[in-house]
Every structure is written in structure tokens, then in C-alpha cells.
Motif scaffolding. Sequence first.
Motif, PDB file in Angstrom:
ATOM      1  N   ASP A  56      45.718  41.456  39.353  1.00  0.00           N
ATOM      2  CA  ASP A  56      45.371  43.029  39.642  1.00  0.00           C
ATOM      3  C   ASP A  56      43.963  43.340  39.365  1.00  0.00           C
ATOM      4  O   ASP A  56      43.333  43.996  39.771  1.00  0.00           O
ATOM      5  CB  ASP A  56      46.406  43.798  38.971  1.00  0.00           C
ATOM      6  N   GLU A  57      43.683  42.573  38.098  1.00  0.00           N
ATOM      7  CA  GLU A  57      42.101  42.864  37.944  1.00  0.00           C
ATOM      8  C   GLU A  57      41.109  42.387  38.517  1.00  0.00           C
ATOM      9  O   GLU A  57      40.056  42.991  38.953  1.00  0.00           O
ATOM     10  CB  GLU A  57      41.995  42.517  36.023  1.00  0.00           C
ATOM     11  N   ILE A 100      27.549  43.655  41.636  1.00  0.00           N
ATOM     12  CA  ILE A 100      28.592  42.804  40.958  1.00  0.00           C
ATOM     13  C   ILE A 100      28.486  43.305  39.416  1.00  0.00           C
ATOM     14  O   ILE A 100      29.491  43.539  38.674  1.00  0.00           O
ATOM     15  CB  ILE A 100      28.206  41.246  40.786  1.00  0.00           C
ATOM     16  N   ARG A 101      27.460  43.795  38.807  1.00  0.00           N
ATOM     17  CA  ARG A 101      27.182  44.197  37.566  1.00  0.00           C
ATOM     18  C   ARG A 101      27.939  45.497  37.497  1.00  0.00           C
ATOM     19  O   ARG A 101      28.690  45.689  36.436  1.00  0.00           O
ATOM     20  CB  ARG A 101      25.779  44.327  37.233  1.00  0.00           C
ATOM     21  N   LYS A 102      27.736  46.496  38.505  1.00  0.00           N
ATOM     22  CA  LYS A 102      28.510  47.669  38.298  1.00  0.00           C
ATOM     23  C   LYS A 102      29.944  47.711  38.465  1.00  0.00           C
ATOM     24  O   LYS A 102      30.838  48.213  37.634  1.00  0.00           O
ATOM     25  CB  LYS A 102      27.863  48.535  39.589  1.00  0.00           C
ATOM     26  N   ALA A 103      30.469  46.428  39.277  1.00  0.00           N
ATOM     27  CA  ALA A 103      31.847  46.499  39.468  1.00  0.00           C
ATOM     28  C   ALA A 103      32.385  45.850  38.109  1.00  0.00           C
ATOM     29  O   ALA A 103      33.639  46.216  37.574  1.00  0.00           O
ATOM     30  CB  ALA A 103      32.257  45.415  40.446  1.00  0.00           C
ATOM     31  N   LEU A 104      31.737  44.962  37.394  1.00  0.00           N
ATOM     32  CA  LEU A 104      31.964  44.219  35.929  1.00  0.00           C
ATOM     33  C   LEU A 104      32.152  45.420  35.129  1.00  0.00           C
ATOM     34  O   LEU A 104      32.995  45.479  34.305  1.00  0.00           O
ATOM     35  CB  LEU A 104      31.191  43.258  35.534  1.00  0.00           C
ATOM     36  N   GLN A 105      31.197  46.382  35.110  1.00  0.00           N
ATOM     37  CA  GLN A 105      30.994  47.643  34.086  1.00  0.00           C
ATOM     38  C   GLN A 105      32.322  48.398  34.412  1.00  0.00           C
ATOM     39  O   GLN A 105      32.929  48.854  33.572  1.00  0.00           O
ATOM     40  CB  GLN A 105      29.733  48.468  34.345  1.00  0.00           C
ATOM     41  N   ASN A 106      32.538  48.793  35.562  1.00  0.00           N
ATOM     42  CA  ASN A 106      33.663  49.486  36.022  1.00  0.00           C
ATOM     43  C   ASN A 106      34.885  48.920  35.558  1.00  0.00           C
ATOM     44  O   ASN A 106      35.865  49.447  34.994  1.00  0.00           O
ATOM     45  CB  ASN A 106      33.954  49.796  37.426  1.00  0.00           C
ATOM     46  N   HIS A 107      35.077  47.604  35.667  1.00  0.00           N
ATOM     47  CA  HIS A 107      36.380  47.034  34.834  1.00  0.00           C
ATOM     48  C   HIS A 107      36.413  46.927  33.506  1.00  0.00           C
ATOM     49  O   HIS A 107      37.461  47.203  32.863  1.00  0.00           O
ATOM     50  CB  HIS A 107      36.126  45.306  35.433  1.00  0.00           C
ATOM     51  N   SER A 108      35.068  46.839  32.929  1.00  0.00           N
ATOM     52  CA  SER A 108      35.346  46.885  31.429  1.00  0.00           C
ATOM     53  C   SER A 108      35.654  48.674  31.064  1.00  0.00           C
ATOM     54  O   SER A 108      36.347  48.578  29.998  1.00  0.00           O
ATOM     55  CB  SER A 108      33.848  46.780  30.793  1.00  0.00           C
ATOM     56  N   GLN A 109      35.196  49.451  31.609  1.00  0.00           N
ATOM     57  CA  GLN A 109      35.600  50.801  31.458  1.00  0.00           C
ATOM     58  C   GLN A 109      37.198  51.228  31.789  1.00  0.00           C
ATOM     59  O   GLN A 109      37.539  51.842  31.056  1.00  0.00           O
ATOM     60  CB  GLN A 109      34.853  51.806  32.136  1.00  0.00           C
ATOM     61  N   ARG A 110      37.799  50.331  32.532  1.00  0.00           N
ATOM     62  CA  ARG A 110      39.259  50.713  33.014  1.00  0.00           C
ATOM     63  C   ARG A 110      40.030  49.757  31.652  1.00  0.00           C
ATOM     64  O   ARG A 110      41.185  50.389  31.477  1.00  0.00           O
ATOM     65  CB  ARG A 110      39.476  49.739  34.247  1.00  0.00           C
TER      66      ARG A 110
END
Length: 466
Positions: free
Chosen positions: A409-410, A455-465
Amino acid sequence: EMPPCDFKPSAHKGLDYDAAINIRKKNLNPALFTFYRKPVYIHQGHMQYLWDTNGRRYIDLFAGIVTVSVGHCHPTVGRAAEEQMKKLWHTTNIYLHPKIHEYADKLVSKLPGNLKVVYVTNSGSEANDLAILMARLHTGVFECVSLRNCYHGASPYLMGLTALSTWRYNSPTGFGFHHSMNPDPYRGPWGGKHCRDSPAQPGRHCDCAEGECHAKDMYVDQLEDVLRYSMPKGKVAAFIAEAIQGVGGAVQLPDGFLKKAYEKVRARGGLCISDEVQTGFGRLGSHYWGFESQGVVPDIVTMAKGMGNGYPMGAVVTTPEIAATLGNALHFNTFGGNPVACAVGSAVLDVIDEEKTQALCADVGTYFIQALDSLRSEFEVVGDVRGKGLMIGVELVKDKVSRDPLPADEVASIWEDTKEMGVLIGKGGLFGNCLRIKPPMCLTKADVDYSMAVIRKALQNHSQRL
Ligand code: PMP
């Protein structure tokens, strides 16, 4: 900002999004529908870009699964198809027709050694089916070996050869297929590229430098074990491998592995098959064919995907000696080698030369891989970055020590995010946790810069979740 593009797609006048989704659920294979939570509805393509029915542009980093090699609707290839369609669409291969002869001649000129006889098919699966048949007939032996984590096709027969469990079902498959351990520098049992990153796993720890993986010899021994223990009378018909395992998540064989593996197989009278369905036609940048990057010359080469830039075609190329055992009459394929496919294939080969595609793959690919590699120190979830040219894999993990795959899911949220920001990326690997980046080979550094920001933004968003 996405790099500018002058091309203007036409307005979409067909089914709307909801109607398309309903038809997909009712009348089409729903299984493939799960790639994105909210699927994209693609209307038009031009070179490395796609547009959806609302006129929104995307950078296509997956190329219709590594298939649109020189660019969507490439004008030169399109013209070749159009001209041929005005002359002749189909005639049986029992007759001569100029296009297939022209194509065979051109394709053979791209291959080394005695690889001179071409069989044109419609897909990669058909090509591998035929390659296995050829090897069995030529050697008079039945048993074949492929590498774990490989993908060679989806026919029930080839499901036995394909070792990736994702693509094997509870159904009888072809017999006589064995799998040897694939040298996976990241997940394999014996050391490799990033083993020093994982001191918590002493079994994986080794001090070899990148490119000098001593562990490859252990995998060669594994292959020798399979040959010795499982082959009746120690004989093998064929060994097949991809220089970089595509569907398996861009897992790159260590330098020198194929050379030693081929020696073992040939010592037992077996033929060596290189599956170039994903790795061929300059995509690796350093070489035109994947096998060249390993310094070997196979007995049989199979190809598909990129050779038609999206037009369905595949091929087997082999030596006159091996072709001779197949005889004149045995192999017949109604559509394979039809004039339109051959005209398209021919134009693709020309474009790759004219546009210096291989050099572009080397340059843009190196740039992309370096940029992606910098993400490893920025994000805990970026476990491995690998590949060559424009055949790149990024493996997402829970953390760098355990290397457990990032949960589905992540992974799905990251893919959804990149898509929403206009970048389409492939997915793969045994755990479905690998980003597969294999764009049309006309990708530019400006496209890479935009894709990296996404890609960087998507990974940052993931870290924040988290
Ligand atoms: N070999 C490899 C390496 C592939 O990636 C694929 C397709 N994913 C195939 C063979 C089978 O090709 P096709 O889907 O055209 O049958």
C-alpha cells in the motif's frame, strides 16, 4: 515545470473516463487494472510523452513496458508503416517479399559471429518458445536451465521457464525446465554491490569492490550443481538468461558471470540463449545487445518489444547450423514477418543509428542513475539503485538494514503520487517494490530533471505520511 513540448495532441472525442472504466471492468481483463488506484486514460503519444483524454501531459518512463523504443508515434517509423500499408499488408512467408529480406539482412548486420538466420515472430513469448524448441532439436536433449527471478514469457509452456513466481500459476507448464540461482547483488545469499551497507547481516557481508563481485563464482558453482544433479546423463539442451533481468526489477548480472556460465553449459553440449527482449537495441547504452556487456556471443538470441517500437513483433536469430536442424518445414507462423512489421522494424533500426540512440542511452542513463543514486542517502526507503543506460531499477525497502520490501500500500501511494505529478513509472520485482525506469530512448536530461523532482517529492510525501 515539465520541459516544453511543441506537439499539440488532438482533442479526445471518444468514451469518457467513467464509461471506459465500466467497460474495462466488464469486458476486459480486470487483473491488469490494479496498477494505479485511479488509472490513466491515455489518448495520444508523441516521442517520450503521453497525453490523457483531458489533454494532460505525462513523461512516460515505462514506454509501454520497455516497448516504445525510439518514441511514441516516431514520424520516421510511422511513415514506413504508412507507406507499406499502401502496398502490401500481408503475404505468407512461403513467398518472397522484399521487406522481410531487407529486414533480415539489416538485423543480422547488427549481430556478431555466426548469428545469421532470422525467424520473425509476433512476440517475445513466441520467440522463446521457438528458441527452446530449436535447442532441444539441435542437441537432442530435453532439459533447459534458466535463472531464478527471470521472465521469459507467459505461454503455459514458458511459465515453466519463467522463474518469477508472480508469473507462474497453478497450471501445468512445460516440462524439463530448471532454475539456477540468479546472481542478485542486493538480495542474493552471497555478497555483492552494496553488501557493505548491511553489517547487520553478516552472511551478506563481503569486501568486494563494485564490478568485481567475487560472489559471482558461487553462483556459477550453483549452476554447475544444477547441471550435475538434475540433468540426465549430465546433458543440457539450453541455458537462457537476460543480461539485466527486466520484469525481475532490473537485476543486473555481475560482470563476467555469463562468460563463466556459458563455459559450464557448453562443456555439457548445451546451447546458450540470450533473451534480449528488454536489453537489446542499444538500451544499455554501453552496448547494442545485453550479451555484449557480458563479453559473450550466444548461440541463439531472442528479441521483441523495442524492435517494433510498439508494433507487435519478435524474432529469433541463430546460426545456420542450428537452423539446419529445424529443417525447412517445421516452423510456420502466419503473421510473423508480415511486410508491415518488417518495414517498421527496419525503420526502427535506421532511427537507432541516425539518432545515435545508443549514445543517448549511455549519456542520459548515466545522468539518471547518478541522480537516483543520490536518493539512497536521502531516503531510508531507497534500498538499491541499479541498471545500465535507460534500463534502471530502484528498490524500495522498509529500511536499509532489514531490506524488507516496502509494503504494497505504501508502494501504491508513491506510484499514485508520481502519476498525479505527471510521471509514469513501471513497477516490478518479486515483491512489486521496484520502480522500473525504462523510457523511450529519446528521453532528455530535462525530462530526467523533472522526473527526479517528482520522484523526490513523492518520497518526501511518503516520509511525511509515516
Ligand atoms: N522475455 C522478456 C525478458 C520479457 O520481458 C518479456 C515480456 N515482458 C518476454 C520475454 C515475453 O514477451 P511477450 O510479452 O512479447 O510475449
